[in-house]
Design a protein around this motif. Structure first.
Motif, mmCIF file in Angstrom:
data_model
loop_
_atom_site.group_PDB
_atom_site.id
_atom_site.type_symbol
_atom_site.label_atom_id
_atom_site.label_comp_id
_atom_site.label_asym_id
_atom_site.label_seq_id
_atom_site.Cartn_x
_atom_site.Cartn_y
_atom_site.Cartn_z
ATOM 1 N N ILE A 1 58.826 124.865 42.234
ATOM 2 C CA ILE A 1 57.446 124.593 42.663
ATOM 3 C C ILE A 1 56.651 123.966 41.515
ATOM 4 C CG2 ILE A 1 55.269 125.685 43.340
ATOM 5 C CD1 ILE A 1 56.992 127.751 44.887
ATOM 6 N N LEU A 2 56.774 124.537 40.327
ATOM 7 C CA LEU A 2 56.037 124.021 39.173
ATOM 8 C C LEU A 2 56.498 122.612 38.797
ATOM 9 C CD1 LEU A 2 55.827 127.219 36.925
ATOM 10 C CD2 LEU A 2 54.086 126.295 38.453
ATOM 11 N N LYS A 3 57.784 122.349 38.910
ATOM 12 C CA LYS A 3 58.282 120.996 38.638
ATOM 13 C C LYS A 3 57.720 120.016 39.660
ATOM 14 C CE LYS A 3 62.644 122.005 36.346
ATOM 15 N NZ LYS A 3 64.109 121.968 36.446
ATOM 16 N N GLY A 4 57.680 120.431 40.908
ATOM 17 C CA GLY A 4 57.147 119.568 41.950
ATOM 18 C C GLY A 4 55.676 119.264 41.779
ATOM 19 N N GLU A 5 54.934 120.201 41.214
ATOM 20 C CA GLU A 5 53.503 120.003 40.998
ATOM 21 C C GLU A 5 53.209 119.290 39.673
ATOM 22 O OE1 GLU A 5 50.873 120.817 43.163
ATOM 23 O OE2 GLU A 5 52.592 120.970 44.496
ATOM 24 N N GLY A 6 54.211 119.127 38.818
ATOM 25 C CA GLY A 6 54.032 118.385 37.577
ATOM 26 C C GLY A 6 53.696 119.219 36.362
ATOM 27 N N VAL A 7 53.796 120.535 36.459
ATOM 28 C CA VAL A 7 53.471 121.398 35.320
ATOM 29 C C VAL A 7 54.451 121.146 34.176
ATOM 30 C CG1 VAL A 7 53.306 123.791 34.528
ATOM 31 C CG2 VAL A 7 52.379 123.149 36.748
ATOM 32 N N TYR A 8 55.734 121.062 34.479
ATOM 33 C CA TYR A 8 56.725 120.839 33.433
ATOM 34 C C TYR A 8 56.627 119.428 32.863
ATOM 35 C CZ TYR A 8 58.944 125.336 33.723
ATOM 36 O OH TYR A 8 59.184 126.669 33.634
ATOM 37 N N MET A 9 56.238 118.455 33.672
ATOM 38 C CA MET A 9 56.034 117.091 33.186
ATOM 39 C C MET A 9 54.901 117.068 32.164
ATOM 40 S SD MET A 9 56.997 114.004 33.399
ATOM 41 C CE MET A 9 56.594 112.297 33.544
ATOM 42 N N MET A 10 53.808 117.751 32.488
ATOM 43 C CA MET A 10 52.672 117.796 31.565
ATOM 44 C C MET A 10 53.038 118.552 30.290
ATOM 45 S SD MET A 10 49.750 116.779 30.774
ATOM 46 C CE MET A 10 48.649 116.273 32.056
ATOM 47 N N LYS A 11 53.820 119.623 30.413
ATOM 48 C CA LYS A 11 54.258 120.362 29.226
ATOM 49 C C LYS A 11 55.083 119.446 28.319
ATOM 50 C CE LYS A 11 57.081 124.190 27.648
ATOM 51 N NZ LYS A 11 58.176 125.073 27.974
#
Length: 183
Positions: A73-83
């Motif tokens: 879910i977090l990858k899909g929302e872009g949290v890991y991209m921003m990290k």
């Protein structure tokens, strides 16, 4: 204290609805939690995610370990991209503005891909509905043809019966007049 980002189940039977929470690893699934950072509804198509992006990013950066589903879910929302992009800024690979541009470009590409899939699904539904309508029209035409044939047969049988009845009625007076003539 080791923290975990996990789903907390809610909703009724056969209709699960989840809250995305920060909890101690020793806490039970639906037990005590530190903070609620969003919701996840897998019953919609596509699944609906309402996430406090900043808080999720904070907890991921501070070392909270997500479960497999929450990680997706977090990858899909872009949290890991921003990290990942913030890590590049800290290392000096690029500045904050470039990181924001890259994230916005990624988000637009993801949105465009989702819209394309939704459009394709809608087009497939329209095509299937049109195909079903054509098939139904063919079936209705065949039924109408059979009904017309039955009505024509019934009308022809009625006409034959009426003709036979008329012939019988014409023959009966002739027989009566012949009987009277003999008498």
């Amino acid at each position: 204290m080791a923290t975990k980002i996990r789903l907390q189940r809610g909703g009724r039977k056969s209709y699960a609805f989840y809250s995305i929470v920060i909890a101690d690893v020793r806490a039970p699934r639906d037990g005590k939690f530190t903070e609620k950072i969003g919701t996840y509804n897998p019953n919609t198509n596509p699944a609906t995610v309402d996430l406090n992006f900043e808080r999720a990013l904070y907890w991921v950066e501070t070392g909270a370990q997500p479960t497999d589903t929450v990680r997706n879910i977090l990858k899909g929302e872009g949290v890991y991209m921003m990290k990942h992009l913030r890590g590049g800024v800290k290392k000096g690979a690029f500045d904050e503005a470039t990181a924001e541009k890259k994230f916005d470009a990624w988000k637009q590409a993801k949105t465009a891909a989702i819209e394309a899939v939704e459009k394709k699904t809608a087009d497939e539904k329209k095509a299937a509905a049109a195909k079903n309508l054509e098939e139904e029209k063919k079936v209705n035409e065949a039924i109408a043809k059979k009904v017309a044939e039955k009505k024509a047969q019934a009308a022809q049988a009625a006409a034959e019966a009426q003709a036979a009845e008329t012939a019988t009625e014409e023959a009966a007076p002739a027989e009566e007049s012949a009987a009277e003539a003999e008498a």
